[in-house]
Design a protein around this motif. Structure first.
Motif, short mmCIF file in Angstrom:
data_model
loop_
_atom_site.label_atom_id
_atom_site.label_comp_id
_atom_site.label_asym_id
_atom_site.label_seq_id
_atom_site.Cartn_x
_atom_site.Cartn_y
_atom_site.Cartn_z
N PRO A 9 0.81 -1.22 0.00
CA PRO A 9 0.00 0.00 0.00
C PRO A 9 0.85 1.27 0.00
O PRO A 9 0.45 2.29 -0.55
N GLU A 10 2.03 1.22 0.62
CA GLU A 10 2.92 2.37 0.64
C GLU A 10 3.39 2.71 -0.79
O GLU A 10 3.54 3.88 -1.14
N VAL A 11 3.61 1.68 -1.60
CA VAL A 11 4.00 1.90 -2.99
C VAL A 11 2.86 2.56 -3.75
O VAL A 11 3.08 3.47 -4.56
N GLU A 12 1.64 2.15 -3.48
CA GLU A 12 0.47 2.76 -4.12
C GLU A 12 0.42 4.26 -3.80
O GLU A 12 0.18 5.08 -4.68
N VAL A 13 0.66 4.61 -2.55
CA VAL A 13 0.61 6.01 -2.11
C VAL A 13 1.71 6.81 -2.78
O VAL A 13 1.45 7.90 -3.32
N PHE A 18 3.72 10.74 -6.53
CA PHE A 18 4.72 11.02 -7.57
C PHE A 18 4.03 11.53 -8.83
O PHE A 18 4.43 12.56 -9.39
N HIS A 19 2.99 10.83 -9.26
CA HIS A 19 2.32 11.23 -10.50
C HIS A 19 1.48 12.50 -10.34
O HIS A 19 1.20 13.17 -11.33
N PRO A 71 13.12 -1.21 -5.93
CA PRO A 71 13.31 -0.39 -4.72
C PRO A 71 14.00 0.94 -5.04
O PRO A 71 13.69 1.96 -4.43
N GLU A 72 14.91 0.93 -6.00
CA GLU A 72 15.60 2.17 -6.39
C GLU A 72 14.61 3.16 -7.02
O GLU A 72 14.70 4.37 -6.77
N VAL A 76 13.62 6.96 -5.83
CA VAL A 76 13.63 8.11 -6.74
C VAL A 76 12.29 8.86 -6.62
O VAL A 76 12.27 10.10 -6.56
N MET A 77 11.19 8.12 -6.58
CA MET A 77 9.88 8.74 -6.47
C MET A 77 9.74 9.50 -5.15
O MET A 77 9.26 10.64 -5.13
#
Length: 116
Positions: A9-13, A18-19, A71-72, A76-77
């Motif tokens: 879920p953290e990646v979704e946020v 970012f976008h 992960p990199e 960056v995001m």
């Protein structure tokens, strides 16, 4: 049968943040970075290698699907969102007329003149 890859879920946020912050289309960002990176010297055989950082990394992430992030890329995001937010919060007195400030944001893929 295709299995769905579940994302943290953290990646979704961070993807959404970012976008939302990087509001310049990837081709426009690439053209801006090429202009900024050209300086006084001619481009080498691979112009992408001469793109200024972190813009080149941001451009690379923009070309990816969410499920392909490394992960990199996620780092960056995060850094891009943090830097953009920091710059926006420290808007100079001249505001959008301050070219140095606006160019710093454009280097990160954020155009303050784009209405949301």
């Amino acid at each position: 049968m295709v299995r769905e890859k579940r994302l943290d879920p953290e990646v979704e946020v961070i993807w959404d943040d970012f976008h939302a912050q990087v509001n310049v289309p990837s081709e426009q960002l690439r053209q801006w970075l090429l202009t900024r990176g050209s300086g006084e010297e001619a481009f080498g055989p691979d112009p992408d290698l001469n793109l200024p950082e972190p813009g080149r990394q941001i451009l690379h992430v923009l070309s990816k699907r969410k499920v392909d992030l490394t992960p990199e890329d996620i780092e960056v995001m995060r850094e891009a969102v943090d830097r953009i937010q920091s710059l926006v919060e420290s808007k100079p007195k001249r505001g959008n007329a301050d070219d140095e400030w606006r160019h710093s944001l454009l280097d990160l893929g954020h155009d303050v003149l784009v209405e949301r």
